[in-house]
Design a protein around this motif. Structure first.
Motif, PDB file in Angstrom:
ATOM      1  N   TYR A 189      14.316  37.817  61.130  1.00 43.21           N
ATOM      2  CA  TYR A 189      13.652  36.630  61.192  1.00 43.21           C
ATOM      3  C   TYR A 189      12.236  36.382  61.102  1.00 43.21           C
ATOM      4  O   TYR A 189      11.304  35.585  61.407  1.00 43.21           O
ATOM      5  CB  TYR A 189      14.077  35.784  62.414  1.00 43.21           C
ATOM      6  N   TYR A 226      18.399  27.977  61.029  1.00 45.37           N
ATOM      7  CA  TYR A 226      16.987  27.799  60.781  1.00 45.37           C
ATOM      8  C   TYR A 226      16.846  28.131  59.211  1.00 45.37           C
ATOM      9  O   TYR A 226      17.058  29.330  58.840  1.00 45.37           O
ATOM     10  CB  TYR A 226      16.052  28.446  61.698  1.00 45.37           C
ATOM     11  N   GLY A 260      11.593  28.500  66.552  1.00 47.75           N
ATOM     12  CA  GLY A 260      11.561  27.168  65.959  1.00 47.75           C
ATOM     13  C   GLY A 260      10.952  26.036  67.156  1.00 47.75           C
ATOM     14  O   GLY A 260      10.497  26.281  68.218  1.00 47.75           O
ATOM     15  N   PRO A 266      10.778  25.381  61.015  1.00 49.28           N
ATOM     16  CA  PRO A 266      10.816  25.159  62.358  1.00 49.28           C
ATOM     17  C   PRO A 266      11.855  24.239  62.888  1.00 49.28           C
ATOM     18  O   PRO A 266      12.245  24.322  64.260  1.00 49.28           O
ATOM     19  CB  PRO A 266       9.389  24.804  62.729  1.00 49.28           C
ATOM     20  N   GLU A 267      12.129  23.410  61.973  1.00 50.03           N
ATOM     21  CA  GLU A 267      13.238  22.122  62.563  1.00 50.03           C
ATOM     22  C   GLU A 267      14.388  22.750  62.354  1.00 50.03           C
ATOM     23  O   GLU A 267      15.076  23.110  61.306  1.00 50.03           O
ATOM     24  CB  GLU A 267      12.974  21.022  61.627  1.00 50.03           C
ATOM     25  N   PRO A 268      15.165  22.736  63.393  1.00 52.06           N
ATOM     26  CA  PRO A 268      16.613  23.150  63.356  1.00 52.06           C
ATOM     27  C   PRO A 268      17.603  22.197  62.567  1.00 52.06           C
ATOM     28  O   PRO A 268      17.558  21.197  62.462  1.00 52.06           O
ATOM     29  CB  PRO A 268      17.061  23.098  64.791  1.00 52.06           C
ATOM     30  N   THR A 326      17.234  34.917  66.826  1.00 53.99           N
ATOM     31  CA  THR A 326      16.000  34.660  66.130  1.00 53.99           C
ATOM     32  C   THR A 326      14.931  35.823  66.478  1.00 53.99           C
ATOM     33  O   THR A 326      13.881  35.758  65.935  1.00 53.99           O
ATOM     34  CB  THR A 326      15.243  33.499  65.928  1.00 53.99           C
ATOM     35  N   ARG A 367      10.666  30.436  58.169  1.00 57.58           N
ATOM     36  CA  ARG A 367      11.869  29.474  58.434  1.00 57.58           C
ATOM     37  C   ARG A 367      11.258  28.232  58.938  1.00 57.58           C
ATOM     38  O   ARG A 367      10.246  28.077  59.506  1.00 57.58           O
ATOM     39  CB  ARG A 367      12.630  30.284  59.601  1.00 57.58           C
TER      40      ARG A 367
END
Length: 356
Positions: A125, A189, A89, A152-154, A120, A150
């Protein structure tokens, strides 16, 4: 922790098979039409631990291990595909005393008893997608793309007091039981479907572009606090190549969060307190001189809802094989904004490089 050593920018092997090009290795992929604030350029995550690179979005991209293929078809068609076996991420600063620490997730943190970071770097993933582009009449360019992966921002999932999370940090791979007065936070994620279209038009010295994207997560109802809501995003831009080496670039982009009212129902919602829209405007003017060996540039990015900005003047000078760069960043506006919170972090960045 980065999966790829930070000093590696790109390293890949490219093979040509007639109209097909297959590439494998550590690479940065460019999707979409816009030069800045693109809503379609989603293959690579971003490194947000050094905002002195904000003037160069390509430098902020994190190269990823991937396999890509491009096939050039008749009638000016191009078909692309990409597969990423593992995931990473956006890189963010987690130390509160570090220079580029962002306060966006402070309200969720609140001294947890333990934090679980997902692994990940496994095939579970894996991500992939495709893009088809077409050129019509030498003036019109069209594109359509799909990507599954996914965000990318947690995001963060707060476990109820007394619950356990397998493999939490500090547990040696087992489970950690939260003390009654503490909580456990799990980093996640969110998987999502991305669908995008774009259009480009060239009219003499003016290039126009438009992008539209839909990012569809599992939280269709908007009431899952650990999942980002589905969102629509758009971008429009214009680039004018003026006489005397001048170039002007104006771009506007916006993300529209769907089911926004649901995000304020739970205090631990990852989007709690955010506005329904996030609109940014970017402007830059540049001029090349001395047979294109010297360029000066003045750029500015403004967050409308956040009421903040960053002004970025800079120069680039190539002296034979020696490259010299000087870039400045000035942050201001609301101290609660994404850019304005760094009002004390204005900078001057000097870079020297040698080409051989």
């Amino acid at each position: 922790r980065p999966q790829i050593a930070p000093w590696i920018d790109e390293a890949y092997l490219k093979m040509l098979f007639g109209p097909a090009v297959i590439t494998g290795g550590i690479q940065k992929i460019n999707w979409g039409r816009a030069e800045t604030l693109s809503v379609l350029d989603i293959v690579n995550p971003r490194d947000q631990t050094d905002l002195t690179l904000l003037y160069n979005p390509q430098e902020m991209k994190i190269a990823r291990p991937l396999v890509s293929a491009a096939v050039y078809l008749p009638h000016d068609l191009k078909l692309e595909g990409v597969f990423l076996p593992v995931f990473e991420g956006d890189r963010i600063v987690t130390g509160a005393s570090d220079r580029w620490y962002s306060r966006r997730f402070e309200r969720l943190w609140d001294s947890p008893a333990a934090f679980h970071q997902p692994a990940t770097n496994t095939l579970s993933y894996a991500q992939g997608g495709g893009r088809l582009t077409a050129a019509v009449g030498g003036m019109h360019d069209f594109g359509v793309q799909y990507f599954y992966g996914r965000l990318p921002e947690p995001a963060f999932k707060t476990e109820p007091i007394g619950s356990s999370i397998p493999g939490s940090m500090g547990s040696g791979g087992g489970s950690v039981l939260a003390p009654p007065s503490r909580k456990i936070i799990a980093g996640v994620y969110n998987p999502y479907h991305h669908i995008g279209i774009d259009y480009g038009l060239g009219i003499g010295p003016v290039a126009l572009s438009a992008e539209l994207a839909a990012n569809i997560t599992a939280d269709i109802a908007g009431n899952d606090p650990s999942v980002y809501n589905p969102a629509l995003a758009w971008n429009i831009g214009a680039v004018y190549s003026a006489p005397l080496g001048f170039s002007l670039n104006l771009t506007a982009a916006e993300t529209i969060r769907l089911k926004h009212t649901q995000t304020n129902l739970h205090p631990h919602d990852v989007e709690y307190g955010r506005k329904a829209t996030d609109t940014k405007v970017s402007f830059s003017v540049a001029q090349t001189l001395l047979r294109s060996s010297f360029e000066w540039r003045l750029g500015m990015q403004v967050g409308l809802e956040d009421a903040d900005f960053c002004i970025m003047p800079g120069i680039h000078w190539q002296l034979a094989t020696l490259l010299l760069d000087c870039n400045v960043g000035i942050f201001g506006g609301s101290r609660a904004g994404r850019l304005g919170q760094f009002y004390r972090n204005s900078f001057i960045r000097l870079t020297a490089a040698y080409e051989f």
